[in-house]
Motif scaffolding. Structure first.
Motif: not given
Length: 816
Positions: A528-535, A541-544, A592-596, A598-599
């Motif tokens: 088994s294995g896994s490789i990933g990134t979060a930016y 704005f963020y992505g994974k 997307y996450s702000s004070n009002d 999050s999606t």
């Protein structure tokens, strides 16, 4: 026995090494204030999940945490009505860390501990993880802990009445989902539809749901994901607190009481809980009361632990005891009323119309019932070892699953599975350097299962798992990259079983013995294995992206079955030569996450090789191949487990609107869609059976911090559950039919009740299926019970209108 001795030997060696180390004792202290006016916040929480220790602020806003081993930790800082924070700190000596909290109606991205070596922020974890917290459990109603999770994105349930729910993640369930409780995987005959999860719902503080292969951390069976049920955090030093929860539900007369008490005296932590619940049959618009659908539980759980500068140790003991009726759905042909099994004058099995008292009884000892008991002991440890942390977790589980289902032999458990499981987990987390985290270790389990009943579907067996793994994570300014590799091996030995002509077990072969099960040995290696990134593209704005490989060895039913599967008319045959399933899944997330607002949207594609499923065998003379189970006194079409290839893909969408200019308003939405296809199959077998339909869940909540001097933190909520039509079905053998769409409306209201400015108790009222819609879920086995000849309807319907009333009384015997 050798495996037990090995685990005990490892434990003795580690304890001897650890207790001879000299440890530096660090103290973390500081002050927490309002960011605007600088006023101190009394009762704010500071918690370190990795070492199960924390504190709350006093009236001056000060906190202090002692006995912290040197290392790098993620802190959780929270206070009701304020935006929570998380902060990573490296502790090598006593230090002061202050926090300014901002008033807000939303919470932070959750800190998660599932599938990662150390606690991490949800946003920086490339694997999709959703969290269901205590407020959700209190404000809504459910039949069991899995039922409480069904509205989470990508999650659904296979049900057989209110008491039995099996988790499904992205269309996969049974031995493809690992449920973790008290830090170890729950083991209790997951291969059967009629076998639920043996966990007290009141003992769960929050649940983390990892969607996607998690074999890297948990080995075989975590192909679909992991559901990690976390207990309540340990209290700060010097406190003794608890609560009493009472719950009544109108539909099935459900009543429950759960008492909890916990304390921390000089960093000796303890807690104890007792839960009792009971219900009679539930009711719906078309069926009235559904005979034999009641259930009752008696559960107990206790823990004791110690926190010191060398780390912590905690021992947890639990007992789960469930009795439940089994809904067969048999009906009288003339009246359409439910019938029960009775003994005729000639000693045969006959049927009689049930009485009103049968429908509203709180007794669950009728001939057709199950008795499930699950006992568990977990010894959880974390030691400062060198510059890193050494984790050791040992567990023992005993699962007793009994079923009485034959009136001609009386109230005797003719099905009786007796399963013992030993879990072990040893890992080492190296000290963090240059924002690089690394851990390695080994974990697995040893199982012994016996058949102590009169009917036999699967053989007695012995199983041993071992896996070695390494996991790393590198963090940059806005980028984090994580991954790892794991090697597993599972050995499975099925035992011989010889029966005489009366079905009595024999010690070995004789002249006229029936060789019901033939001994076999199977070996299942896996990688088994896994490789990933979060930016983080920006602050909002963020992505994974994550690529993972899963592994699952065939379970005992798939490899060793030979008999009628009770509750069905099917004769099942396993194949010990089946190969392990392997999967390759890609997850892509944008958020997307702000004070009002999050999606988040997640797209996934999971390709499974050697996907195991049953197919009906044809007779050489034409038609179905019919096999007879002499002991069950039944014959039925024969199904054999085979393997092929499958692909599962889908989309999960979350949209939450919590405007800061109107903090009294919350608007939450989730949408899940799924496609589950077997490759290279004709249309009649193209779709995987019991694939969850598309679903849309929406909720609006209105809050008020105070209403006069009596009500505090009041709310009113309006929830909608819409399940789309499911016409993508496995229809070749007539086992599955199209399920129409349906919509459920739910309403909730609640508040804290005050006297003299102090909280006396909290009240939660929740009405589910308020419009009393008559519906059937395609994930319910009861949909396929006997037809009602009077109405022409087939099967049993789901629960109708239900009003739940909960009262939560806090107990404060000692408070800082």
């Amino acid at each position: 026995m050798k495996n037990i001795e090995l685990n005990l030997g490892i434990l003795v060696i580690i304890l001897a090494l650890v207790y001879n180390f000299s440890f530096a004792q660090s103290v973390l202290r500081g002050k927490i204030v309002d960011s605007v006016d600088g006023n101190p916040l009394k009762g704010a929480s500071v918690y370190i999940p990795d070492i199960k220790i924390g504190s709350v602020t006093n009236k001056h806003g000060y906190y202090e945490i002692k006995n912290i081993p040197d290392g790098t930790y993620l802190l959780e800082i929270s206070y009701l009505g304020y935006l929570s924070q998380s902060k990573e700190i490296s502790i090598k000596e006593s230090m002061i860390v202050n926090f300014n909290l901002i008033q807000s109606s939303i919470e932070m991205q959750e800190v998660v501990v599932t599938g990662v070596p150390s606690a991490t922020e949800q946003r920086s974890n490339p694997v999709p993880v959703s969290v269901v917290g205590q407020n959700s459990f209190l404000e809504t109603s459910s039949n069991n802990i899995i039922d409480a999770l069904k509205n989470s994105p990508g999650v659904s349930e296979i049900t057989e009445g209110p008491a039995i729910s099996k988790p499904i993640i992205r269309g996969l369930g049974y031995n493809r989902v690992v449920v973790v409780n008290d830090g170890i995987r729950q083991e209790g005959q997951q291969f059967g539809d009629e076998f639920g999860i043996e966990i007290d719902p009141f003992s769960v503080y929050k649940v983390e749901i990892m969607r996607g292969p998690a074999s890297l951390s948990y080995g075989s069976d975590a192909m679909a994901g992991v559901i990690n049920m976390l207990s309540f955090p340990t209290l700060p030093e010097g406190e003794i607190k608890g609560n009493i929860i009472a719950n009544y539900q109108t539909n099935n007369g459900y009543y429950a009481g759960s008492a909890f008490l916990a304390g921390n005296d000089n960093d000796i932590t303890w807690n104890i809980r007792y839960t009792n619940l009971n219900s009679h049959a539930y009711q719906d618009k078309y069926d009235g009361y559904v005979f034999n659908s009641g259930y009752g539980e008696n559960n107990f759980k206790a823990s004791i632990g110690i926190n010191r500068s060398w780390g912590y140790s905690m021992l947890t003991l639990s007992s789960f005891d469930l009795k439940l009726g089994i809904v067969e759905g048999g009906r009288d042909s003339a009246t359409g009323q439910f019938t029960k099994h009775v003994l005729a004058s000639d000693g045969s099995d006959s049927a009689a119309i049930v009485s009103n008292s049968d429908l509203t009884t709180y007794s669950h000892d009728m001939i057709i019932h199950q008795h499930v008991r699950h006992y568990k002991a977990v010894f959880d440890n974390s030691f400062a070892f060198g510059d890193g942390r050494l984790g050791l977790r040992l567990g023992f589980q005993q699962n007793l699953r009994q079923e009485a289902n034959d009136v001609t032999v009386g109230n005797i458990y003719n099905i009786y599975y007796f399963l013992n499981t030993i879990n072990y987990d040893l890992n080492y987390i190296l000290p963090e350097k240059n924002n690089f985290e690394f851990s390695f270790g080994t974990n697995g389990m040893q199982q012994t299962s016996q058949n102590k009943g009169l009917l036999f579907l699967v053989p007695a067996y012995n199983l041993f798992d071992i896996g070695i793994f390494a996991v790393g994570k590198k963090s940059f300014n806005r980028l984090s990259v994580s991954g790892g590799l794991r090697f597993d091996n599972r050995t499975l030995h099925g035992d011989d079983l010889y029966l005489d002509s009366n079905g009595v077990k024999l010690n070995g072969p004789t002249t006229h013995a029936v060789h019901r099960f033939t001994s076999y040995n199977s070996d299942f290696p896996g990688v088994s294995g896994s490789i990933g990134t979060a930016y983080d593209f920006t602050d909002y704005f963020y992505g994974k992206i994550n690529l993972s490989r899963g592994f699952r060895a065939p379970n005992i039913a798939e490899s060793g079955s030979n008999g009628i599967h009770d509750g069905t008319p099917f004769y099942e045959i396993g194949d010990p030569n089946l190969k392990p399933e392997t999967s390759l899944q890609l997850d892509l997330t944008l958020g997307y996450s702000s004070n009002d607002i999050s999606t988040e949207i997640t797209l996934f594609d999971n390709n499974i090789d050697n996907y195991i499923f049953p197919v009906k065998l044809a007779s050489v003379f034409g038609g179905d191949s019919i096999s007879t189970d002499v002991m069950a006194k039944m014959s039925g079409p024969t199904f054999k487990y085979v393997s092929g290839n499958a692909v599962i893909s889908g989309v999960e969408l979350i949209f939450n609107y919590h405007p800061q200019q109107a903090q009294w308003f919350h608007f939450d939405n989730t949408f899940s869609m799924l496609s589950a296809i077997q490759k290279n199959q004709p249309d009649s077998t193209k779709y995987l059976p019991y694939t969850p339909p598309f679903k849309y869940i929406s909720g609006i909540e209105f809050n008020a911090k105070s209403l006069g001097n009596i009500f505090k933190d009041a709310y009113f909520r309006f929830d909608i559950e819409h399940y789309f039509e499911q016409d993508k079905i496995y229809y070749k053998f007539g086992n599955e039919t199209v399920t129409p769409a349906y919509t459920l409306l739910n309403l909730g209201i609640g508040a804290d009740i005050l006297s003299g400015g102090k909280k006396l108790f909290s009240v939660y009222i929740y009405g589910s299926n308020i419009l009393d819609v008559a519906y059937q879920s395609n994930m319910s086995r009861l949909k396929y019970t006997d037809p009602n000849n009077v109405t022409g309807r087939i099967g049993v319907y789901e629960m109708g209108r239900n009003i739940s009333l909960k009262v939560n009384v806090p107990l404060n015997f000692r408070n800082n």
